[in-house]
Design a protein around this motif. Structure first.
Motif, PDB file in Angstrom:
ATOM      1  N   ASP A   1       0.738  -1.173  -0.078  1.00 41.49           N
ATOM      2  CA  ASP A   1      -0.065  -0.139   0.075  1.00 41.49           C
ATOM      3  C   ASP A   1       0.910   1.229  -0.057  1.00 41.49           C
ATOM      4  O   ASP A   1       0.580   2.230  -0.802  1.00 41.49           O
ATOM      5  CB  ASP A   1      -0.997   0.036   1.195  1.00 41.49           C
ATOM      6  N   ASN A   2       1.906   1.229   0.857  1.00 41.85           N
ATOM      7  CA  ASN A   2       2.743   2.535   0.931  1.00 41.85           C
ATOM      8  C   ASN A   2       3.598   2.585  -0.407  1.00 41.85           C
ATOM      9  O   ASN A   2       4.116   3.827  -0.242  1.00 41.85           O
ATOM     10  CB  ASN A   2       3.486   2.370   2.378  1.00 41.85           C
ATOM     11  N   LEU A   3       3.899   1.739  -1.126  1.00 44.77           N
ATOM     12  CA  LEU A   3       4.572   1.914  -2.240  1.00 44.77           C
ATOM     13  C   LEU A   3       3.796   1.878  -3.573  1.00 44.77           C
ATOM     14  O   LEU A   3       4.225   2.005  -4.588  1.00 44.77           O
ATOM     15  CB  LEU A   3       5.685   0.697  -2.358  1.00 44.77           C
ATOM     16  N   SER A   4       2.437   1.848  -3.120  1.00 44.42           N
ATOM     17  CA  SER A   4       1.409   1.914  -4.328  1.00 44.42           C
ATOM     18  C   SER A   4       1.726   0.754  -5.445  1.00 44.42           C
ATOM     19  O   SER A   4       1.673   1.065  -6.648  1.00 44.42           O
ATOM     20  CB  SER A   4       1.649   3.211  -5.004  1.00 44.42           C
ATOM     21  N   LEU A   5       1.849  -0.293  -4.861  1.00 43.69           N
ATOM     22  CA  LEU A   5       2.043  -1.623  -5.609  1.00 43.69           C
ATOM     23  C   LEU A   5       1.029  -2.376  -5.686  1.00 43.69           C
ATOM     24  O   LEU A   5       0.216  -2.406  -4.541  1.00 43.69           O
ATOM     25  CB  LEU A   5       3.329  -2.236  -5.415  1.00 43.69           C
ATOM     26  N   ARG A   6       0.848  -3.324  -6.720  1.00 42.83           N
ATOM     27  CA  ARG A   6      -0.243  -4.123  -6.939  1.00 42.83           C
ATOM     28  C   ARG A   6      -0.292  -5.066  -5.913  1.00 42.83           C
ATOM     29  O   ARG A   6       0.784  -5.777  -5.509  1.00 42.83           O
ATOM     30  CB  ARG A   6      -0.032  -4.748  -8.521  1.00 42.83           C
ATOM     31  N   LYS A   7      -1.073  -5.476  -5.477  1.00 37.17           N
ATOM     32  CA  LYS A   7      -1.389  -6.415  -4.202  1.00 37.17           C
ATOM     33  C   LYS A   7      -1.880  -7.712  -4.697  1.00 37.17           C
ATOM     34  O   LYS A   7      -3.154  -8.094  -5.315  1.00 37.17           O
ATOM     35  CB  LYS A   7      -2.332  -6.121  -3.048  1.00 37.17           C
ATOM     36  N   PRO A   8      -1.148  -8.974  -4.645  1.00 45.95           N
ATOM     37  CA  PRO A   8      -1.729 -10.154  -4.894  1.00 45.95           C
ATOM     38  C   PRO A   8      -2.595 -10.598  -3.958  1.00 45.95           C
ATOM     39  O   PRO A   8      -2.654 -10.019  -2.830  1.00 45.95           O
ATOM     40  CB  PRO A   8      -0.367 -11.081  -4.826  1.00 45.95           C
ATOM     41  N   ARG A   9      -3.235 -11.898  -4.001  1.00 43.92           N
ATOM     42  CA  ARG A   9      -4.174 -12.372  -3.136  1.00 43.92           C
ATOM     43  C   ARG A   9      -3.342 -13.205  -2.268  1.00 43.92           C
ATOM     44  O   ARG A   9      -2.633 -14.030  -2.882  1.00 43.92           O
ATOM     45  CB  ARG A   9      -5.363 -13.128  -3.536  1.00 43.92           C
ATOM     46  N   LEU A  10      -3.466 -13.383  -0.907  1.00 44.77           N
ATOM     47  CA  LEU A  10      -2.514 -14.028  -0.281  1.00 44.77           C
ATOM     48  C   LEU A  10      -3.371 -15.365   0.566  1.00 44.77           C
ATOM     49  O   LEU A  10      -4.500 -15.140   0.924  1.00 44.77           O
ATOM     50  CB  LEU A  10      -1.993 -13.672   1.180  1.00 44.77           C
ATOM     51  N   ILE A  11      -2.852 -16.523   0.288  1.00 52.55           N
ATOM     52  CA  ILE A  11      -3.645 -18.012   0.770  1.00 52.55           C
ATOM     53  C   ILE A  11      -2.688 -18.471   1.443  1.00 52.55           C
ATOM     54  O   ILE A  11      -1.448 -18.955   1.233  1.00 52.55           O
ATOM     55  CB  ILE A  11      -4.299 -18.366  -0.529  1.00 52.55           C
ATOM     56  N   GLU A  12      -3.269 -18.986   2.782  1.00 55.41           N
ATOM     57  CA  GLU A  12      -2.309 -19.756   3.714  1.00 55.41           C
ATOM     58  C   GLU A  12      -2.703 -21.221   3.689  1.00 55.41           C
ATOM     59  O   GLU A  12      -3.965 -21.566   3.393  1.00 55.41           O
ATOM     60  CB  GLU A  12      -2.533 -19.233   5.070  1.00 55.41           C
ATOM     61  N   PHE A  13      -1.848 -22.194   4.183  1.00 54.74           N
ATOM     62  CA  PHE A  13      -2.096 -23.555   4.415  1.00 54.74           C
ATOM     63  C   PHE A  13      -1.165 -23.882   5.474  1.00 54.74           C
ATOM     64  O   PHE A  13      -0.079 -23.212   5.651  1.00 54.74           O
ATOM     65  CB  PHE A  13      -1.984 -24.377   2.887  1.00 54.74           C
ATOM     66  N   SER A  14      -1.602 -25.069   5.781  1.00 54.07           N
ATOM     67  CA  SER A  14      -0.639 -25.642   7.160  1.00 54.07           C
ATOM     68  C   SER A  14       0.551 -26.258   6.658  1.00 54.07           C
ATOM     69  O   SER A  14       0.756 -26.803   5.435  1.00 54.07           O
ATOM     70  CB  SER A  14      -1.563 -26.787   7.856  1.00 54.07           C
ATOM     71  N   ARG A  15       1.657 -26.377   7.328  1.00 52.24           N
ATOM     72  CA  ARG A  15       2.749 -27.215   7.022  1.00 52.24           C
ATOM     73  C   ARG A  15       2.647 -28.413   6.953  1.00 52.24           C
ATOM     74  O   ARG A  15       1.606 -29.082   7.464  1.00 52.24           O
ATOM     75  CB  ARG A  15       4.126 -26.681   7.922  1.00 52.24           C
ATOM     76  N   LEU A  16       3.554 -29.097   6.309  1.00 54.30           N
ATOM     77  CA  LEU A  16       3.196 -30.584   6.067  1.00 54.30           C
ATOM     78  C   LEU A  16       4.530 -31.367   6.604  1.00 54.30           C
ATOM     79  O   LEU A  16       5.702 -31.076   6.162  1.00 54.30           O
ATOM     80  CB  LEU A  16       3.038 -31.061   4.622  1.00 54.30           C
ATOM     81  N   GLU A  17       4.286 -32.103   7.566  1.00 50.11           N
ATOM     82  CA  GLU A  17       5.374 -33.063   8.065  1.00 50.11           C
ATOM     83  C   GLU A  17       4.518 -34.231   8.719  1.00 50.11           C
ATOM     84  O   GLU A  17       3.516 -34.149   8.982  1.00 50.11           O
ATOM     85  CB  GLU A  17       6.201 -32.404   9.051  1.00 50.11           C
ATOM     86  N   PHE A  18       5.389 -35.427   8.902  1.00 51.92           N
ATOM     87  CA  PHE A  18       4.802 -36.525   9.259  1.00 51.92           C
ATOM     88  C   PHE A  18       5.087 -36.573  10.966  1.00 51.92           C
ATOM     89  O   PHE A  18       6.053 -36.151  11.399  1.00 51.92           O
ATOM     90  CB  PHE A  18       5.317 -37.772   8.544  1.00 51.92           C
ATOM     91  N   GLU A  19       4.212 -37.387  11.537  1.00 47.43           N
ATOM     92  CA  GLU A  19       4.606 -37.882  13.043  1.00 47.43           C
ATOM     93  C   GLU A  19       6.019 -38.375  13.060  1.00 47.43           C
ATOM     94  O   GLU A  19       6.193 -39.577  12.335  1.00 47.43           O
ATOM     95  CB  GLU A  19       3.555 -38.612  13.635  1.00 47.43           C
ATOM     96  N   GLY A  20       6.659 -37.857  13.806  1.00 47.56           N
ATOM     97  CA  GLY A  20       8.326 -38.481  14.090  1.00 47.56           C
ATOM     98  C   GLY A  20       9.010 -38.348  12.973  1.00 47.56           C
ATOM     99  O   GLY A  20      10.335 -38.765  13.195  1.00 47.56           O
ATOM    100  N   ILE A  21       8.707 -37.630  12.054  1.00 50.38           N
ATOM    101  CA  ILE A  21       9.687 -37.424  10.783  1.00 50.38           C
ATOM    102  C   ILE A  21       9.606 -35.816  10.442  1.00 50.38           C
ATOM    103  O   ILE A  21       9.118 -35.036   9.629  1.00 50.38           O
ATOM    104  CB  ILE A  21       9.270 -38.117   9.553  1.00 50.38           C
ATOM    105  N   PRO A  22      10.257 -35.010  11.455  1.00 46.83           N
ATOM    106  CA  PRO A  22      10.271 -33.608  11.340  1.00 46.83           C
ATOM    107  C   PRO A  22      10.710 -33.091  10.150  1.00 46.83           C
ATOM    108  O   PRO A  22      11.970 -33.473   9.569  1.00 46.83           O
ATOM    109  CB  PRO A  22      10.852 -32.964  12.623  1.00 46.83           C
ATOM    110  N   VAL A  23      10.434 -31.987   9.469  1.00 47.03           N
ATOM    111  CA  VAL A  23      10.982 -31.141   8.453  1.00 47.03           C
ATOM    112  C   VAL A  23      12.108 -30.031   8.975  1.00 47.03           C
ATOM    113  O   VAL A  23      12.558 -29.436   7.847  1.00 47.03           O
ATOM    114  CB  VAL A  23       9.909 -30.769   7.245  1.00 47.03           C
ATOM    115  N   SER A  24      11.716 -29.749  10.118  1.00 44.12           N
ATOM    116  CA  SER A  24      12.546 -28.703  10.568  1.00 44.12           C
ATOM    117  C   SER A  24      14.168 -28.864  10.581  1.00 44.12           C
ATOM    118  O   SER A  24      14.757 -29.886  10.982  1.00 44.12           O
ATOM    119  CB  SER A  24      12.200 -28.466  12.172  1.00 44.12           C
ATOM    120  N   LYS A  25      14.699 -27.930   9.612  1.00 46.22           N
ATOM    121  CA  LYS A  25      16.286 -27.915   9.535  1.00 46.22           C
ATOM    122  C   LYS A  25      16.926 -27.864  11.225  1.00 46.22           C
ATOM    123  O   LYS A  25      18.145 -28.343  11.079  1.00 46.22           O
ATOM    124  CB  LYS A  25      16.736 -26.760   8.785  1.00 46.22           C
ATOM    125  N   ARG A  26      16.219 -27.366  12.015  1.00 49.36           N
ATOM    126  CA  ARG A  26      16.786 -27.315  13.412  1.00 49.36           C
ATOM    127  C   ARG A  26      17.027 -28.575  14.147  1.00 49.36           C
ATOM    128  O   ARG A  26      17.821 -28.854  14.824  1.00 49.36           O
ATOM    129  CB  ARG A  26      15.854 -26.579  14.291  1.00 49.36           C
TER     130      ARG A  26
END
Length: 536
Positions: A266-291
């Motif tokens: 808005d403050n740069l007067s740029l066109r705005k896309p639509r944002l859509i969220e979804f949940s992360r995917l990982e399996f129980e006991g098999i984390p995707v976290s790099k940590r």
């Protein structure tokens, strides 16, 4: 951890599972036998046929995993659904973390998934352009240079206290920003901050960082040309807008940053896309976290990123998971904010259906036990490579000595009758201790079973077991990956090694072939004497 050396370098919650499986039934577009189950993603709000542009923006700071697969597949599926365009944009704005091998690994992963971007670019390509938008925010008094220490900044943001640096004039701020661009500031000496709202309940709006100085890293694409780098919070909305993205998908963890995303545009007067969220995917006991994963690699506990215990695309591929199964699995989950961790069994169920018509059936016996058969009188038998499909046949040399699995042998008693699949029926005459056991052979059994041939009549009431001929077998082991973590605790027993004998026919198959060991499960051939267990 003692079993980890087998994996050399190579180039559940029942209630939750049941609920997800019910959801899958509700999301099916059409169903028919086997692989024809199809899933349809929900329609996009504001989508225009031929005009939809999506982007997949991974940071090249590691190897792609199942979570990346979910995002990439969704981005591509929507682009194709509306006859639009998919952009692969490397979010490479941290020279201390980016490596050229990660760019390649991400592209290789997408190729394997058969995700085909229409355009490939790097955020680092647009650094000068992003600098100009930083200057524009300064001129509009929406950004300021802050020279406070990281500790003071953190404390002020936590306590909603305005920074004294906000009083700098626009002219001074522009001059300081130019000095930052030219490399006159050291790391942590100054940052450019957004003039948000320090009293906002949304902490993402409390004057977040837009640019920071990063020195000491050599960027794989632009080298040491730049030392001032934008944060994702600033670069992402600008790049999305300039790239013409109409629908930007990102994981739920960014939800609080949506306000900042749109405020910047808005403050740069740029066109705005639509944002859509979804949940992360990982399996129980098999984390995707790099940590959780990176320390295992750095400490040598896990040898490489293609280890089949990992949720990396390389690991899943080595394990025998098909890219088509991953795509179908992702589409079955659809777009949801639910934080459930689906069971690996759901992915396996898709994979199983696809492998069933591709995998040859062979015999493997774990912890083999000798069976001496009296009156066999057969030199060779011909066995179909698949019970229902035409995959050819193989000839197996047979003598009067065969092996069966110890799991089957311990259930037997004298007088029992059973069927050796594709060979004959036998009756157990005696069970004796192996008096000539070779202690140097790890597969040499402790007992010997004596039996006699009882003909070839098929009976549905007779137990049927697999076997391997002494004259046509080889030592073989199967690696069975288990979850790496129990909750937050590392699972020391995350790999089972099943040793035994397989048919020697397996040596004729190419490495990487997925086969099904009858009554054991699907496995992918890893080397000449080893396979990795895929699933049952």
């Amino acid at each position: 951890m003692e079993n980890n050396h087998y994996l050399k370098d190579h180039k559940d919650d029942t209630g939750t599972t049941n609920n997800i499986q019910k959801d899958l039934e509700n999301k099916k577009k059409s169903t028919s036998a086997g692989n024809d189950i199809k899933f349809e993603l929900p329609n996009l709000e504001g989508a225009v046929q031929g005009k939809v542009i999506t982007r997949f923006p991974p940071e090249p700071n590691g190897y792609p995993h199942i979570g990346h697969a979910k995002a990439a597949v969704i981005d591509e599926e929507y682009a194709r659904k509306y006859g639009g365009k998919l952009i692969l944009r490397y979010d490479d704005t941290n020279p201390q973390k980016e490596k050229i091998e990660y760019y390649s690994a991400i592209k290789d992963g997408l190729d394997w998934l058969q995700v085909k971007p229409d355009e490939i670019k790097n955020t680092s390509d647009d650094i000068v352009k992003i600098y100009e938008y930083g200057k524009e925010l300064i001129r509009k008094n929406f950004a300021y240079v802050c020279s406070c220490s990281p500790e003071v900044i953190k404390r002020n943001r936590l306590n909603a206290i305005a920074c004294k640096c906000t009083n700098n004039s626009i002219e001074n701020t522009l001059s300081e920003f130019e000095n930052m661009i030219s490399g006159k500031y050291n790391q942590n000496q100054a940052i450019l901050r957004y003039r948000g709202d320090m009293t906002s309940l949304n902490t993402a709006m409390r004057d977040p960082t837009l640019f920071r100085v990063i020195k000491g890293g050599h960027h794989p694409k632009v080298g040491s040309k730049y030392s001032l780098w934008p944060t994702y919070d600033f670069a992402a909305p600008i790049e999305d807008s300039l790239d013409g993205v109409t629908h930007a998908f990102r994981t739920k963890e960014y939800e609080l940053r949506n306000e900042l995303y749109f405020s910047i545009l808005d403050n740069l007067s740029l066109r705005k896309p639509r944002l859509i969220e979804f949940s992360r995917l990982e399996f129980e006991g098999i984390p995707v976290s790099k940590r959780k994963i990176t320390p295992l690699i750095e400490q040598g506990i896990i040898k490489n990123w293609d280890d089949p215990r990992l949720p990396t695309l390389m690991g899943l591929r080595r394990r025998g998971i098909l890219p088509e199964a991953i795509r179908k699995f992702v589409l079955s989950l659809s777009i949801t904010l639910s934080e459930t961790k689906p069971s690996m069994e759901i992915l396996e169920s898709f994979n199983r259906k696809m492998l069933d018509s591709k995998a040859q059936r062979l015999f493997f016996v774990k912890s083999p036990v000798i069976v001496n058969i009296d009156g066999l009188n057969v030199d060779t038998v011909e066995i179909r490579n698949h019970p229902t499909l035409d995959m050819g046949k193989r000839k197996v040399r047979v003598g009067n000595i065969i092996y069966i699995s110890n799991d089957d042998a311990i259930k037997l008693k004298i007088g029992d009758t059973l069927r050796l699949m594709d060979l004959c029926n036998i009756e157990i005459l005696s069970i004796e201790k192996n008096l000539i056991k070779d202690e140097t052979n790890e597969n040499e059994p402790n007992i010997v079973i004596n039996a006699k041939n009882k003909g070839n009549e098929i009976s549905h009431h007779m137990p049927k077991i697999q076997w391997v001929s002494k004259s046509d077998s080889q030592n073989y082991k199967i690696l069975r990956p288990l979850p790496l973590y129990n909750g937050d605790n590392y699972n020391e027993n995350n790999l089972i090694v099943d040793c035994g004998l397989s048919e020697s026919y397996i040596s004729k198959l190419e490495l990487g072939t997925v086969i099904q060991f009858v009554r054991y499960g699907f496995c992918k051939i890893d080397d000449k004497s080893t396979a990795i267990f895929t699933h049952r």
